[in-house]
Design a protein around this motif. Structure first.
Motif, PDB file in Angstrom:
ATOM      1  N   TRP A   1       0.843  -1.196   0.000  1.00 48.57           N
ATOM      2  CA  TRP A   1       0.000   0.000   0.000  1.00 48.57           C
ATOM      3  C   TRP A   1       0.878   1.246   0.000  1.00 48.57           C
ATOM      4  O   TRP A   1       1.674   1.477   0.908  1.00 48.57           O
ATOM      5  N   GLU A   2       0.742   2.037  -1.041  1.00 44.99           N
ATOM      6  CA  GLU A   2       1.516   3.267  -1.184  1.00 44.99           C
ATOM      7  C   GLU A   2       0.580   4.397  -1.594  1.00 44.99           C
ATOM      8  O   GLU A   2      -0.502   4.170  -2.123  1.00 44.99           O
ATOM      9  N   GLY A   3       1.041   5.619  -1.369  1.00 41.25           N
ATOM     10  CA  GLY A   3       0.260   6.780  -1.792  1.00 41.25           C
ATOM     11  C   GLY A   3      -0.668   7.274  -0.705  1.00 41.25           C
ATOM     12  O   GLY A   3      -0.956   6.583   0.271  1.00 41.25           O
ATOM     13  N   GLN A   4      -1.156   8.460  -0.905  1.00 42.36           N
ATOM     14  CA  GLN A   4      -2.021   9.125   0.066  1.00 42.36           C
ATOM     15  C   GLN A   4      -3.465   8.665  -0.093  1.00 42.36           C
ATOM     16  O   GLN A   4      -4.043   8.816  -1.164  1.00 42.36           O
ATOM     17  N   PRO A   5      -4.092   8.119   0.966  1.00 40.91           N
ATOM     18  CA  PRO A   5      -5.506   7.725   0.858  1.00 40.91           C
ATOM     19  C   PRO A   5      -6.414   8.928   0.699  1.00 40.91           C
ATOM     20  O   PRO A   5      -6.226   9.952   1.350  1.00 40.91           O
ATOM     21  N   ARG A   6      -7.403   8.818  -0.178  1.00 39.40           N
ATOM     22  CA  ARG A   6      -8.483   9.793  -0.290  1.00 39.40           C
ATOM     23  C   ARG A   6      -9.749   9.083   0.155  1.00 39.40           C
ATOM     24  O   ARG A   6     -10.337   8.323  -0.599  1.00 39.40           O
ATOM     25  N   GLY A   7     -10.152   9.306   1.384  1.00 35.95           N
ATOM     26  CA  GLY A   7     -11.279   8.594   1.942  1.00 35.95           C
ATOM     27  C   GLY A   7     -10.831   7.313   2.625  1.00 35.95           C
ATOM     28  O   GLY A   7      -9.634   7.060   2.818  1.00 35.95           O
ATOM     29  N   ASN A   8     -11.799   6.494   2.994  1.00 33.02           N
ATOM     30  CA  ASN A   8     -11.528   5.249   3.711  1.00 33.02           C
ATOM     31  C   ASN A   8     -11.119   4.166   2.727  1.00 33.02           C
ATOM     32  O   ASN A   8     -11.951   3.613   2.004  1.00 33.02           O
ATOM     33  N   CYS A   9      -9.848   3.841   2.705  1.00 35.30           N
ATOM     34  CA  CYS A   9      -9.325   2.849   1.757  1.00 35.30           C
ATOM     35  C   CYS A   9      -9.056   1.498   2.406  1.00 35.30           C
ATOM     36  O   CYS A   9      -8.345   0.660   1.835  1.00 35.30           O
ATOM     37  N   THR A  10      -9.609   1.284   3.592  1.00 31.17           N
ATOM     38  CA  THR A  10      -9.320   0.049   4.330  1.00 31.17           C
ATOM     39  C   THR A  10     -10.605  -0.730   4.597  1.00 31.17           C
ATOM     40  O   THR A  10     -11.614  -0.163   5.018  1.00 31.17           O
ATOM     41  N   ARG A  11     -10.557  -2.019   4.339  1.00 28.39           N
ATOM     42  CA  ARG A  11     -11.637  -2.938   4.686  1.00 28.39           C
ATOM     43  C   ARG A  11     -11.100  -3.969   5.669  1.00 28.39           C
ATOM     44  O   ARG A  11     -10.008  -4.507   5.475  1.00 28.39           O
ATOM     45  N   ALA A  12     -11.884  -4.278   6.675  1.00 30.04           N
ATOM     46  CA  ALA A  12     -11.460  -5.258   7.677  1.00 30.04           C
ATOM     47  C   ALA A  12     -11.254  -6.639   7.071  1.00 30.04           C
ATOM     48  O   ALA A  12     -10.419  -7.420   7.535  1.00 30.04           O
ATOM     49  N   ASP A  13     -12.009  -6.947   6.009  1.00 26.19           N
ATOM     50  CA  ASP A  13     -11.920  -8.282   5.401  1.00 26.19           C
ATOM     51  C   ASP A  13     -10.894  -8.365   4.277  1.00 26.19           C
ATOM     52  O   ASP A  13     -10.736  -9.406   3.637  1.00 26.19           O
ATOM     53  N   ASP A  14     -10.191  -7.257   4.004  1.00 25.79           N
ATOM     54  CA  ASP A  14      -9.165  -7.233   2.948  1.00 25.79           C
ATOM     55  C   ASP A  14      -9.735  -7.591   1.573  1.00 25.79           C
ATOM     56  O   ASP A  14      -9.022  -8.151   0.731  1.00 25.79           O
ATOM     57  N   ASP A  15     -10.978  -7.292   1.334  1.00 23.98           N
ATOM     58  CA  ASP A  15     -11.634  -7.636   0.072  1.00 23.98           C
ATOM     59  C   ASP A  15     -11.787  -6.374  -0.771  1.00 23.98           C
ATOM     60  O   ASP A  15     -12.666  -5.547  -0.523  1.00 23.98           O
ATOM     61  N   TYR A  16     -10.927  -6.235  -1.785  1.00 21.15           N
ATOM     62  CA  TYR A  16     -10.922  -5.041  -2.616  1.00 21.15           C
ATOM     63  C   TYR A  16     -11.216  -5.435  -4.062  1.00 21.15           C
ATOM     64  O   TYR A  16     -10.308  -5.603  -4.882  1.00 21.15           O
ATOM     65  N   ALA A  17     -12.486  -5.633  -4.357  1.00 18.96           N
ATOM     66  CA  ALA A  17     -12.889  -6.036  -5.709  1.00 18.96           C
ATOM     67  C   ALA A  17     -12.682  -4.892  -6.683  1.00 18.96           C
ATOM     68  O   ALA A  17     -12.936  -3.721  -6.371  1.00 18.96           O
ATOM     69  N   LEU A  18     -12.241  -5.229  -7.878  1.00 16.89           N
ATOM     70  CA  LEU A  18     -11.984  -4.242  -8.925  1.00 16.89           C
ATOM     71  C   LEU A  18     -12.942  -4.379 -10.105  1.00 16.89           C
ATOM     72  O   LEU A  18     -13.158  -3.407 -10.833  1.00 16.89           O
ATOM     73  N   ALA A  19     -13.478  -5.565 -10.328  1.00 16.21           N
ATOM     74  CA  ALA A  19     -14.397  -5.783 -11.450  1.00 16.21           C
ATOM     75  C   ALA A  19     -15.287  -6.968 -11.122  1.00 16.21           C
ATOM     76  O   ALA A  19     -14.865  -7.907 -10.437  1.00 16.21           O
TER      77      ALA A  19
END
Length: 581
Positions: free
Chosen positions: A242-260
């Motif tokens: 994880w790099e870069g400045q977050p804009r908003g809440n970029c964290t999920r407790a379940d680590d599930d970051y769907a993209l499509a």
């Protein structure tokens, strides 16, 4: 959502993936050209896009397809990738013959008469409250729910919100799409992407391997759920730093970051991907292959499974390969409301069910589930099904009328509830009118059988075949196995006679032969259930639904119903394995 401009020949905010077959053409198509400095001419931009688009469609269209691209932004300047995507989709449709595009910013294109001319709508990075007219919004919902396609990319997850701030203004749009919000890190964030469904048809271009990429990747929270969508791509959190400045809440407790993902909304085919912030995405050969597959899925030509990720089991995956869909017939829970039946279906782990016209809707909607319900009441039903991850495939309406006004009223209701197949026992003289509406609305009518007294014309397969002779394939049979057995008919012989006219089936196993026999778990009675399923498979028939109708011990039947599901799952796994041998 930063609004980066790109300059060819300078360092791009994309790191090409490391897979060898991804470099070559893909890198050039992404704009990595070292000659000539910035490309500003429109023709040069088109040339770079044209070099990246696929040469042929994934499947031949079943008919000429039209894709509406809507790219209006309200309260926001718009992503730089919008014109690139518009050009890419237009050229891609022309080259492959998969579709033609119409690009618009005019909300009146969502008038029903206009919308009906398209097979799918692509909301291209649309940010803000695009239109507030309730009729136009209802038209869009009904278009999708009745079987139209919906595509969205990146900023579409904040479409129909008051911008800036993304204040919600139309929650059902977000539910239909599958996500809300626009939390992200840098616009050129570097992530590793995994294929959550490597063999899914829309993921074909990736060859079963994950990859690394740079773009602005949104993180989703409340509306997104794997109980709602079939995830295709997500961030590989084990390999991504994880790099870069977050804009908003970029964290999920379940680590599930769907993209499509893909999903089904009613009969509608929905696709969304967040990978669309930067213009170079739409000059990347692999990403354009991905988007072509997504477009052909949304348009209705590329078959692709949509059962939500959270509901997938080995048995359901086997059923997807076979084209089988097991669902609860609402009559099984006719002593309960529709909403309670939906909950029980979800509790059993099934993604499908049928509807019933004489069942009460809910404790709050004290009406039967039939034509005459208001749009507001139908919305509550849609949202209930959606929250449970259940799709309604069939609907029982005892006698579809034969007059034009009455018939249209029933089919309009079916369009709004998104069913594929009616189960009904209409008068034979009504079938001319019904056939007309079957073809107009693309909805099947499966003629149901009760016993000889209740269904003197239809209780035997020969009666159904006689009235179907010479008619559209959208008219056929709904075989009720229980009534066949109680009437002394052999279900295996019955489905043999019906052949391709068997549109859907209501499955039963009975404890004995004869009119007083009652349901028992499948495989434990006299119905030869496994042989019946095998016969349907040999015929090459894929019913709209294998309807699980358990008409016994009404208030305490869940364990027996679970046994039926377990039996069907076992048969599914064995049949799919035999097909692979």
């Amino acid at each position: 959502m930063s609004h980066n401009q790109e300059f060819v020949g300078e360092k791009m905010p994309m790191r090409p993936i490391t897979r060898r077959d991804f470099v070559g053409k893909s890198a050039a198509a992404a704009g990595l050209l070292a000659v000539g400095g910035p490309l500003t001419a429109q023709s040069a931009q088109q040339d770079s896009i044209a070099a990246a688009i696929p040469d042929k469609a994934f499947v031949k269209p079943r008919k000429p397809r039209r894709l509406l691209i809507f790219d209006l932004n309200v309260g926001y300047g718009g992503h730089a990738s919008i014109p690139t995507a518009n050009t890419a989709f237009t050229l891609m449709g022309k080259r492959t013959g998969a579709f033609e595009t119409v690009i618009s910013k005019d909300p009146t294109v969502f008038e029903r008469s206009s919308l009906s001319k398209f097979d799918a709508v692509f909301f291209n990075n649309t940010v803000g409250n695009l239109f507030t007219d309730e009729t136009l919004r209802q038209n869009l919902i009904e278009f999708v729910y009745a079987g139209g396609g919906l595509m969205g990319v990146h900023g579409t997850t904040v479409a129909f919100t008051r911008w800036p701030g993304a204040h919600e203004d139309w929650l059902e749009f977000g539910l239909m799409l599958g996500a809300r919000g626009a939390n992200h890190r840098d616009s050129d964030e570097h992530v590793f992407i995994k294929l959550d469904d490597p063999t899914h048809p829309v993921n074909t271009c990736f060859g079963g391997e994950g990859f690394e990429y740079r773009d602005e990747f949104f993180r989703y929270h409340e509306v997104y759920s794997r109980n709602r969508v079939r995830v295709l791509l997500s961030i590989d959190t084990k390999n991504t730093k994880w790099e870069g400045q977050p804009r908003g809440n970029c964290t999920r407790a379940d680590d599930d970051y769907a993209l499509a993902w893909v999903r089904r909304y009613g009969r509608g085919r929905v696709f969304h991907s967040t990978i669309a912030h930067n213009p170079y995405v739409f000059r990347d050969a692999k990403m354009l292959e991905f988007y072509l597959a997504a477009a052909q899925f949304a348009l209705g030509d590329l078959p692709a499974p949509t059962i939500p990720s959270a509901k997938l089991t080995p048995a359901i995956r086997a059923q997807e390969k076979l084209g089988w869909r097991l669902g609860i017939e609402a009559y099984t829970f006719c002593k309960y409301t529709l909403f309670e039946a939906i909950d029980k279906t979800a509790q059993l782990g099934l993604p499908f069910m049928g509807g019933l016209s004489f069942q009460k809707v809910s404790k709050d909607i004290d009406k039967n589930f039939e034509p005459g319900l208001t749009d507001s009441e139908l919305k509550q039903i849609r949202l209930k099904l959606d929250s449970a991850g259940v799709c309604m495939l069939t609907y029982y309406f005892h006698e579809i009328p034969g007059d034009e006004a009455g018939c249209r009223r029933v089919f309009e209701f079916a369009r709004k509830i998104g069913i594929e197949t009616f189960m009904s026992e209409p008068k034979p003289e009504s079938l001319d009118m019904i056939e007309k509406f079957c073809d107009e609305y693309d909805i099947n009518v499966a003629i149901h059988n009760h016993g000889p007294e209740q269904s003197p014309v239809y209780w035997r397969p020969e009666g159904v075949l006689k009235v179907c002779q010479g008619r559209s394939p959208r008219i056929g049979a709904c075989g009720d196995v229980g009534y066949w057995m109680r009437a002394g008919l052999d279900p295996i012989e019955a489905v043999k006679k019906l052949g391709k006219r068997l549109i859907t089936i209501q499955m039963h196993d009975l404890h004995a032969k004869g009119p007083d026999a009652h349901d028992v778990p499948w495989g434990t009675g006299v119905g030869r259930t496994e042989a019946l399923i095998a016969q349907i498979h040999r015929l090459g028939v894929t019913p709209t639904m294998f309807g699980l109708e358990y008409s016994y011990d009404w208030y305490d039947s869940m364990p027996e119903i679970a046994d039926c599901i377990e039996f069907f799952n076992k048969v599914s796994l064995e049949t799919a394995k035999q097909g692979e041998a």
